[in-house]
Design an enzyme around this catalytic site. Structure first.
Site, PDB file in Angstrom:
ATOM      1  N   CYS A   1      -2.904   8.593   6.551  1.00 27.17           N
ATOM      2  CA  CYS A   1      -1.411   7.230   7.242  1.00 27.17           C
ATOM      3  C   CYS A   1      -2.378   7.936   8.728  1.00 27.17           C
ATOM      4  O   CYS A   1      -1.865   7.110   8.828  1.00 27.17           O
ATOM      5  CB  CYS A   1      -0.297   8.459   6.953  1.00 27.17           C
ATOM      6  SG  CYS A   1      -0.315   8.708   4.785  1.00 27.17           S
TER       7      CYS A   1
ATOM      8  N   ASP B   1       2.636   2.247   3.050  1.00 26.55           N
ATOM      9  CA  ASP B   1       2.251   2.464   3.933  1.00 26.55           C
ATOM     10  C   ASP B   1       2.274   1.514   4.840  1.00 26.55           C
ATOM     11  O   ASP B   1       1.709   0.632   4.884  1.00 26.55           O
ATOM     12  CB  ASP B   1       1.519   4.071   4.003  1.00 26.55           C
ATOM     13  CG  ASP B   1       1.224   5.021   3.785  1.00 26.55           C
ATOM     14  OD1 ASP B   1       2.414   5.727   4.402  1.00 26.55           O
ATOM     15  OD2 ASP B   1       0.173   5.800   2.954  1.00 26.55           O
TER      16      ASP B   1
ATOM     17  N   CYS C   1       5.147   7.528   3.763  1.00 30.08           N
ATOM     18  CA  CYS C   1       4.646   8.914   3.652  1.00 30.08           C
ATOM     19  C   CYS C   1       5.634   9.962   5.011  1.00 30.08           C
ATOM     20  O   CYS C   1       5.686   9.499   5.931  1.00 30.08           O
ATOM     21  CB  CYS C   1       4.061   9.607   2.078  1.00 30.08           C
ATOM     22  SG  CYS C   1       2.716   9.328   3.442  1.00 30.08           S
TER      23      CYS C   1
ATOM     24  N   CYS D   1       0.916  -0.853   0.342  1.00 25.94           N
ATOM     25  CA  CYS D   1       0.013  -0.060  -0.021  1.00 25.94           C
ATOM     26  C   CYS D   1       0.667   1.402  -0.041  1.00 25.94           C
ATOM     27  O   CYS D   1      -0.186   2.232  -0.287  1.00 25.94           O
ATOM     28  CB  CYS D   1      -0.721  -0.001   1.184  1.00 25.94           C
ATOM     29  SG  CYS D   1      -2.017  -0.921   1.718  1.00 25.94           S
TER      30      CYS D   1
END
Lengths: 388, 212
Positions: free
Chosen positions: B107, B38, B63, B36
C-alpha cells in the site's frame, strides 16, 4: 478484558450462553470421570448419563436415533470425517465427489487433499445469488460418484441450498449426501425423518454452545471409516476421551434454542436491511435476495466505491465487530472465493461486508449500526476516486 | 492484544490530511485499481518557477494503510521541489507512520508510485524531461502494464486485453479486445488515456474497443 462491542460476527462464533456454561461446570470439577459403560464405576456412569442426555437432545432435534450421532471436536472435524471417512470406506471402488465452489474450507480443502490422493472432484458452480443448479448436480453424478457434499447455508452470504431437492436427487441416484448444517442447525427445521440425508455436520459454538465440540450425524449403514485410531468410543467412529463437559454444553445449547430466537433473528435482519435502504444509497445485497432463503440473521452487502477493510476498521473503532470479503482483510490477501465464485467483480468482493446476528443482539443495536455505517460510508466515499 | 497498526497509522486513517481533488491540477496520476482492492490518485499543483509542490491532494480506495500512506506521502511532498519529492520512498513513508505491517507494505509502495508518476507526468507535460526519448511501442506497453483489467485483477497487457498499439507522429492508437459497451470499457479507456497522454511527445490517444 471486557468486550463491549456490538458483536455481529456470529457466523464465525457466538457468545456461549451463560446457562450453557452453568450446565457445563459440574462436569469439570464433580462429574469428571471418563464416560464409560453401565458396567463401570458410578462416576463413569454419571458422565455417561450426561453424554447420553445430550446425544438424545440432539437426536430428537433431528428426529433420528441417538446411535447415529457421533460427537467430534467441531464442524471442521465433522466435515473431514464425512468426506475422508466415506472415501476410505469405498477403497477406490468409487472415487468421485461432488461439492460446490462455495463450500466451507473444511470441505473444499479436504476435497483438494483427496484429489491429490486419488479422488476426482467436481466443483459445482453457483449463480449470482449463490444457489447451485440442481440440473447441473444431477448431470454431474456418474457411476463412480460416492458422495455429494453441499452445504445447507453459506458461511458468507447466507444463501440456503434446497437440501430437500438435493437429497431427492442423490437418493434417486443412490449416492450418499452430506450437508454441512453448522450454521443452520436449530435455526431451520431439519427433520431427517422427512429429508433423507446420509451425513450432516453440526457444531456447538455456532449456536451459543462451547467451542471445540461438534457432531456428525451418520445415517445407519452409511459406509464410513474412522480417521483417528485408538479406541472404540462414539460407536467406534471417533476414538478419544469424550469431551463430556463440552458435549453437555452442546446439548444445553440445543435445548435452549427456540423458534422465538429465530423470529428475533429475522426481525434484526429486517431492521438492519430497512435501515440501510432508508439511509444509504448505492449498496447491493450479496447472496439470496429472497430473505426467506438466507440463514436467519445473515446480511451481506457491498457498498459502492469503497473498500471493506476500511469499513471494518472504522466500525471496530466505533465498537462494532463485523467482517469483510476484501483481500486486505484475509490472511491470504485474496478476495473472498465465495464472492468470486458467485461471479462478482473483485471490486464487489473487496467491498462486501457481512453482518451476522445472534439472539443476544437488539433492534437498538441495529439502528446504531445503521447510523455508524452511514457515517463511515459517506466519509470513505468522500475520499474515494471512484465516486461520481 | 491490539490492532496491527501503529497509533500514527490509525490517526492518519481516521483523519487523513490533504484529501480530495484539485480541479485545475497541473498533473495527476492513479496507481492500483479497484480490482486489486487498492487505488490511489494524486493531484499536484506545482509552482512554475521554483518547481515547488504548493498543493497536493489525494483520493483513496483501499484499506487503512492505503489511506494512511496517502495522507503521509502528501504531507511529506508538500512544500518540496519536484526533484526532492521524487526521491521520497516507501520506507520514509512507512517510517513516518511508525511502521506498517509487512503484508501492507504494498500500500505504501502504491502511494509512492502515484506521487512519482504524477511528477513524471508533470515533467512530460512541461517539457522538463531531460532525455527526450521518443515514445516507442515498448514505452507504451510498459505504461499500459500498470492498467489493471478489473475482470482478472491483472494488467491489461498480461491478460491480453491490449495486444496491438500504433504510434504515429504523436498519435497513439490502442486496441482493446473488449466490447464497447462492456461495464468496464469506459473505466479502462480513461485509465489508458491517463497513462499515455502525459508523455512529452504524445498529442492524442485513441482507444478502440473491438470485442463486439
Amino acid at each position: 478484558m471486557k468486550n463491549d462491542h456490538i458483536y455481529l460476527d456470529n457466523a464465525a462464533t457466538t457468545r456461549t450462553d451463560p446457562d450453557v456454561v452453568q450446565a457445563m461446570l459440574p462436569y469439570f470439577t464433580e462429574t469428571y470421570a471418563v464416560a464409560s459403560s453401565q458396567f463401570s464405576h458410578t462416576p463413569g456412569i454419571m458422565s455417561k448419563e450426561g453424554l447420553d442426555h445430550s446425544r438424545q437432545i440432539i437426536a430428537d432435534k433431528l428426529n433420528v436415533s441417538p446411535t447415529q450421532i457421533v460427537f467430534t471436536s467441531g464442524g471442521t472435524e465433522s466435515n473431514n470425517l464425512a468426506i475422508k471417512g466415506t472415501f476410505a470406506a469405498f477403497k477406490g471402488q468409487k472415487n468421485h465427489i461432488i461439492c460446490s465452489k462455495v463450500e466451507h474450507n473444511s470441505v473444499l480443502h479436504t476435497c483438494q487433499y483427496l484429489e491429490r490422493n486419488g479422488a476426482q472432484v467436481t466443483y459445482l458452480d453457483v449463480d449470482k445469488e449463490g444457489f447451485i443448479d440442481p440440473v447441473q448436480l444431477e448431470n454431474a453424478i456418474v457411476d463412480n460418484t460416492f458422495l455429494v457434499s453441499i452445504q445447507h447455508g453459506n458461511q458468507e452470504v447466507g444463501t440456503l441450498q434446497d437440501i430437500e431437492l438435493i437429497s431427492k436427487i442423490c437418493n434417486d441416484k443412490g449416492v450418499a449426501f452430506h450437508t454441512d448444517a453448522a450454521l443452520t442447525f436449530t435455526k431451520l427445521p431439519l427433520d431427517l425423518g422427512e429429508i433423507k440425508v446420509d451425513l450432516m455436520t453440526l457444531s456447538a459454538h455456532k449456536i451459543h454452545g462451547p467451542k471445540g465440540v461438534g457432531a456428525l450425524y451418520i445415517r445407519k449403514d452409511t459406509p464410513i471409516e474412522k480417521l483417528v485410531h485408538g479406541g472404540y468410543s462414539e460407536f467406534d467412529k471417533r476414538p478419544g476421551t469424550e469431551n463430556v463437559s463440552g458435549i453437555v454444553g452442546f446439548g444445553k445449547a440445543v435445548e435452549i434454542a427456540s423458534e422465538e430466537h429465530v423470529q428475533h433473528l429475522n426481525k434484526l435482519q429486517k431492521r438492519l436491511l430497512d435501515g440501510f435502504e432508508k439511509n444509504i444509497n448505492g449498496f447491493r445485497i450479496n447472496g439470496s435476495l429472497d430473505m426467506s432463503k438466507r440463514i436467519p440473521g445473515n446480511l451481506n452487502v457491498s457498498f459502492d466505491y469503497i473498500e471493506g477493510e476500511s469499513v471494518v476498521l472504522h466500525m471496530d473503532m466505533k465498537g462494532v465487530a463485523i467482517i469483510t470479503g476484501s483481500a486486505c482483510f484475509s490472511r491470504s490477501l485474496e478476495p473472498s472465493y465465495v464472492m468470486m465464485g458467485m461471479g462478482f467483480t473483485h471490486e464487489r468482493a473487496h467491498g462486501s461486508i457481512r453482518f451476522t446476528m445472534s439472539r443476544f443482539n437488539t433492534e437498538d443495536e441495529m439502528d446504531e449500526v445503521v447510523n455508524s455505517i452511514k457515517e463511515i460510508v459517506e466519509n470513505l466515499r468522500r475520499i474515494s476516486p471512484l465516486k461520481n | 492484544m491490539s490492532l496491527p497498526y501503529t497509533k500514527k497509522v490509525l490517526e492518519h486513517f481516521k483523519h487523513p490530511h490533504n484529501v480530495g481533488k484539485i480541479e485545475d491540477a497541473d498533473a495527476q496520476a492513479t496507481e492500483g485499481s479497484p480490482a486489486c482492492g487498492d487505488m490511489v490518485k494524486i493531484y499536484l499543483k506545482v509552482d512554475a518557477d521554483s518547481k515547488v509542490i504548493d498543493d497536493i491532494k489525494f483520493e483513496s480506495y483501499g484499506c487503512a494503510s492505503n489511506i494512511a500512506t496517502g495522507s503521509i506521502i502528501t504531507d511529506l511532498a508538500l512544500g518540496k521541489t519536484i526533484e526532492d519529492a521524487k526521491k521520497l520512498n516507501w520506507k520514509e513513508a512507512a517510517n513516518a507512520l511508525g511502521g506498517l505491517p509487512a503484508v501492507k507494505v504494498h500500500c505504501a509502495v502504491l502511494a509512492v508510485d502515484a506521487l512519482r508518476t504524477a511528477i513524471t507526468n508533470y515533467e512530460h507535460k512541461h517539457g522538463l524531461v531531460l532525455e527526450k526519448k521518443p515514445t516507442t511501442e515498448a514505452v507504451v506497453i510498459k505504461r499500459l502494464s500498470r492498467v489493471i483489467n478489473p475482470l482478472a485483477g491483472l494488467d491489461v497487457v498480461k491478460t491480453k486485453l491490449v495486444q496491438e498499439v500504433k504510434i504515429e507522429s504523436g498519435n497513439i492508437t490502442v486496441w482493446v479486445e473488449m466490447p464497447t459497451h462492456h461495464q468496464f470499457s469506459s473505466n479502462i479507456k480513461e485509465e489508458i488515456i491517463e497513462r499515455l497522454e502525459p508523455l512529452w511527445d504524445v498529442e492524442h490517444v485513441e482507444v478502440i474497443f473491438r470485442g463486439d
